[in-house]
Structures are given as structure tokens and as C-alpha cells.
Design an enzyme around this catalytic site. Sequence first.
Site, PDB file in Angstrom:
ATOM      1  CG  LEU A   1     100.274  34.667  13.176  1.00  0.00           C
ATOM      2  CD1 LEU A   1     101.148  33.670  12.425  1.00  0.00           C
ATOM      3  CD2 LEU A   1      98.869  34.110  13.350  1.00  0.00           C
TER       4      LEU A   1
ATOM      5  CD  GLU B   1      99.504  45.765  13.030  1.00  0.00           C
ATOM      6  OE1 GLU B   1      99.958  46.294  12.005  1.00  0.00           O
ATOM      7  OE2 GLU B   1     100.198  45.124  13.856  1.00  0.00           O
TER       8      GLU B   1
ATOM      9  CG  MET C   1     103.908  53.508  21.282  1.00  0.00           C
ATOM     10  SD  MET C   1     104.457  52.239  22.458  1.00  0.00           S
ATOM     11  CE  MET C   1     105.905  51.596  21.620  1.00  0.00           C
TER      12      MET C   1
ATOM     13  CE1 TYR D   1     114.150  26.382  -0.006  1.00  0.00           C
ATOM     14  CE2 TYR D   1     112.990  24.391   0.662  1.00  0.00           C
ATOM     15  CZ  TYR D   1     113.538  25.628   0.966  1.00  0.00           C
ATOM     16  OH  TYR D   1     113.469  26.094   2.256  1.00  0.00           O
TER      17      TYR D   1
ATOM     18  CG  ASP E   1     109.157  37.392  13.324  1.00  0.00           C
ATOM     19  OD1 ASP E   1     109.397  36.244  13.756  1.00  0.00           O
ATOM     20  OD2 ASP E   1     108.609  37.600  12.232  1.00  0.00           O
TER      21      ASP E   1
END
Length: 548
Positions: free
Chosen positions: A15, A35, A154, A233, A315
Site C-alpha cells: 500500500l 515488487e 532489487m 477478540y 512499515d
Amino acid sequence: MNETQVAVLIVGGGLSGLAASLFLRQQGVDCRLIERSTSTSQLLRSTHVSSRTLELFRTVGIQKAIHDVAEKVILGENWTRSDLPPHQLPRVILRARSLQDVADGDVIVMEAGTDDFTEVSPAEPVWCGQDRVEPIMVREAERRGARISFTTEMTSFSQDSVGVTATVRDRTTGAEQVIRAQYLIAADGAGGKIRPSLGIGRTGNGTAGHVLNVLFEADLDSILGGRRFLILYLSHPDAPGMLFKLDEKRWIFGLFCGPEEIADGRLSHAECANLIRTATGVADLEIRVDSTLGWWMAHEIADSYRSGRVFLVGDACHVLPPTGGFGANAGIQDSSNLAWKLAGVLNGWAAPELLDTYETERRPVGQATADQAWLRHERWSGPGGDGLGQQVHQTVITTGYRYLAGALVGGTSTDVLNPELNLDGSPGSRLPHAWLSLNGRRLSSLDLTGEAFVLLAGPHGAAWTEAADRIADRLGIPLRAHLVGPDCELSDVGGAFLDASGIGGHGALLVRPDGFVGWRSAIAVQDADETLHEVLRTMTARAEVPAT
């Protein structure tokens, strides 16, 4: 080995990376994204798309496409209703021992969102898996001219004073290519190799636990008796975890487990199905498990968001628990902040020093966001979470945060997150939303942002708009200027924007391409040209440029 040139190379097609390609192309910047996976995400983690993220998507024309495939998020107090229309999920977080307890109303309500977003934003938040969001982003980025290469990784990179040289490999054919870029964006995730290769560490509370996401299909709605929620939960000691609905057929159960269980293939689909039966308390539940994804929860912030010509987003620079749904949204907003600054430097209307403000602005926001996610994780995942600190409202975290320093002039805020939502038009805050009319077309004030700076002046502020046109032309800065008022080109019949923004009849504010206020004056000044010249020069980090 052949070499290709590109302004910005993006490594990572999740994202945050896809957002970088979208926002760079919105600014007209040449970019290429690589990617290593064969396609967009199939194994899901992110589901919550905040109103602020949808505002940004609105500026690139994909808000409706995402809204059309998403579950709609509604006010939290509706969770007990059994007659909700399809595709509507209450904004509520629950904790219970079993699905039957939820059906019986025997739950603990951890958080219930009761705020109506219509006064805050032109876009309501939605619940939509990234497997549906990412293809929409890819299509629009490519339509705008971004080059996106899947199954490409990469293998090495180096940087010098004027650019980055990367070697990339096609994972199908093995063919290698050298890409020479002026800048590199690392969107390769929490476990990516770019950040550690730069010697950038992370600090925080560390790993909070491990989770195995199980994507499955089952008829849970009939068991729940129509009760709905964003996250449930489940506290069974043999299978603790969190359950949430993805769409009309699919659910995700996030099993809280040890690091060994998240290894690929460690638990069979049959074992996962049995764990779901245990967690939900439905021993004979018919389940079809589609896929699993292991990941780890943590609270860590990169010590730096930049090294030379390499920038971290998403992230790669902040890892936080999923509680609150903040992570992916923060990454998309990282990319929005960075894209216009790279565009300014690459197009020559901003100095390279402007890029320093990416970390100045985004790292404090990343830290505050991660802290709030950690606080919720500690409080929601089990009893005994009181006394951990002040939990700030979700809308403040996703939309009402403030930049305290950076590419702005005159900011007075002292806290990144205020206790109360206050979008008042002050420098460092997101532009207040108000419905306006332009040439008979209804639009939000936020719809004016995205591609350029925008100066908005009160109905008696013609001196500001005239000066803006002259100064923008002199400095080469993309800038549009509008008078706002009941009888102006940009019609504000009820005066909602003038009241919310604090500019009155004679003042003005300057909005950055990312939708944040960079400067404001509540009054007219003697020399609008000189004032705006200095403001724009300062905001773009340029050395002294003669005003005439």
C-alpha cells in the site's frame, strides 16, 4: 548490462509503495516501482481505510472505486442490531469468550466509535481488504504513467552525491538490469533489507507477539444472530486471537501464537480450521480455509526516515500493532508527504533542504501513532490495561494530528496529538473540510488540494490572490489562488469555511499539495507580495530570492 534512468525508484509494491507511485505521478514525477511478489497482495493484513486516506485517494480519483468494493463502517452503537443492511459494519471493537456470547450480548465493548464523520471529512472510512484496494491503486498509477514491475527484486544498490544505482533482477527469467535514479523510496516493509543495509536502527517496545492470519469462509452470521463488529477478540486459552469480517463471504482469524506457528506451512489448513472452532466455541463449524499468513506485531520506529537519497515509508520506518488500523494509513500518508517534496526538488521550485522536513514532520507522527496503537493493544488484548496512558480518539490519530515544525510558517502547536479534534486552519493541521461551490459544482475544500499549493483568501482578500499569482510566477511554484465567500468564485454561502479556517473576510491561508495548512494570516497586510514571497521561499527551503 543495460542501464535505465528514472527520477524515483520505489522498492516495494504494498500500500505505501503504490501510494508513492500514485502521488508522484499526480505531481508529474517519473517513477518506477518494483515488487518481488508476482502480483498485488493476496494474503491479507490491512483492512481499515481511514477517512483521511480516502481523502487522499479522492484527489487521485479512486475514492469511489474503493467505496464500491468495500464494507461500509457505521456508528458503533448499532452493533446489537440484527437488521443492518448488507455490507455495513459497526465501528466497534468487542471482546468475548465465544460467538454465542456475542449473540447473547455477553461481551466487553473495548471501543465504540460514535462520531459522525460528515462534519469532518467528505469521505467516510471503509473496511476493505488490501487485496481489493491495491489493484485499484495499480490501475490508476499505471494510467497516470507509473511503471510497475512485479516479480522483480532489487539485489543491490549504492548511492552517491547525485543519485542511486540499483541492480534489479527479474525473478522469472533471471535477467538483470541497472536502474539509475535520483532518489530511492524504500517501501519494502518491516522485514525489508534496505533500512538495515543503511545502518538505520529501530527503537521502541519491541515485539508484542506473533500472529497467524487465517483467511477462511464459514457461515458465522447465522451463529451471531445478526450481530456485527469490526474486530472481535476471542479469549479461549487454547486459541486466543482476533476475528474480523472481510466481506460478504470471507473472514480472517488472527491466531495469537508463538514464532514457530507463523512459519509457512507449519500449521495445516485442517489444524487452522480446528483452532477456529476452538476459538469461536462452535465445535461443528463448517470451514473452508483459503490461505494463511504469519507476521509479528511490534512497536518500533526507525531512528531515521532518511539516509542520503534513500527515504523510508510505511512499515519500513514504523512497525506498530494492528489495533486501531493505523499502520497502513500512516504509510500512505508518509508517501503523500514525501511525494510533493520530491516533486518540488526534482522540478526545481524547491531546494533539496525541503526533503529534510519529511523526517521532521512524519517521524513524530509515526511515534505518536505507534504509541497509540501500543496502548490499544495492551488494553484490548486482555484485562488489566487501565492506567497505561491517555487513549486519544481515533480520528485525532488519523486526521487531526499536527506537524510541529517543517515546511510551514507560524505554527504554534505543541502536541502532535491533541486530546480533542480541532481542525481550525492553523499551520501544521489538515485543512478544514467545508462544502463549497465552484462554477456551480459542489466540492469539498479538500478537493482543491493534491496537485499544487492553494491559497484561499476571504471575500475581501483580493490583494492576497493577486499577489499569489505574481509570486508563484516569479518563483516557479505551482499555486492556485481563490477568493472564498458567499458571492465569490469559490462560493461559501453559509460561511462554514471562513469560520472553520479562521481567515475571516480579509485573511488568507496557504495549503500545501498534501492538504496541510502551511501558513495563515487572519488579517490583511500592507505588502501582500512581500509577505507571500517570504512565506513561499521559506516553505520551499529556498535561499534568498529577490522579491522583485
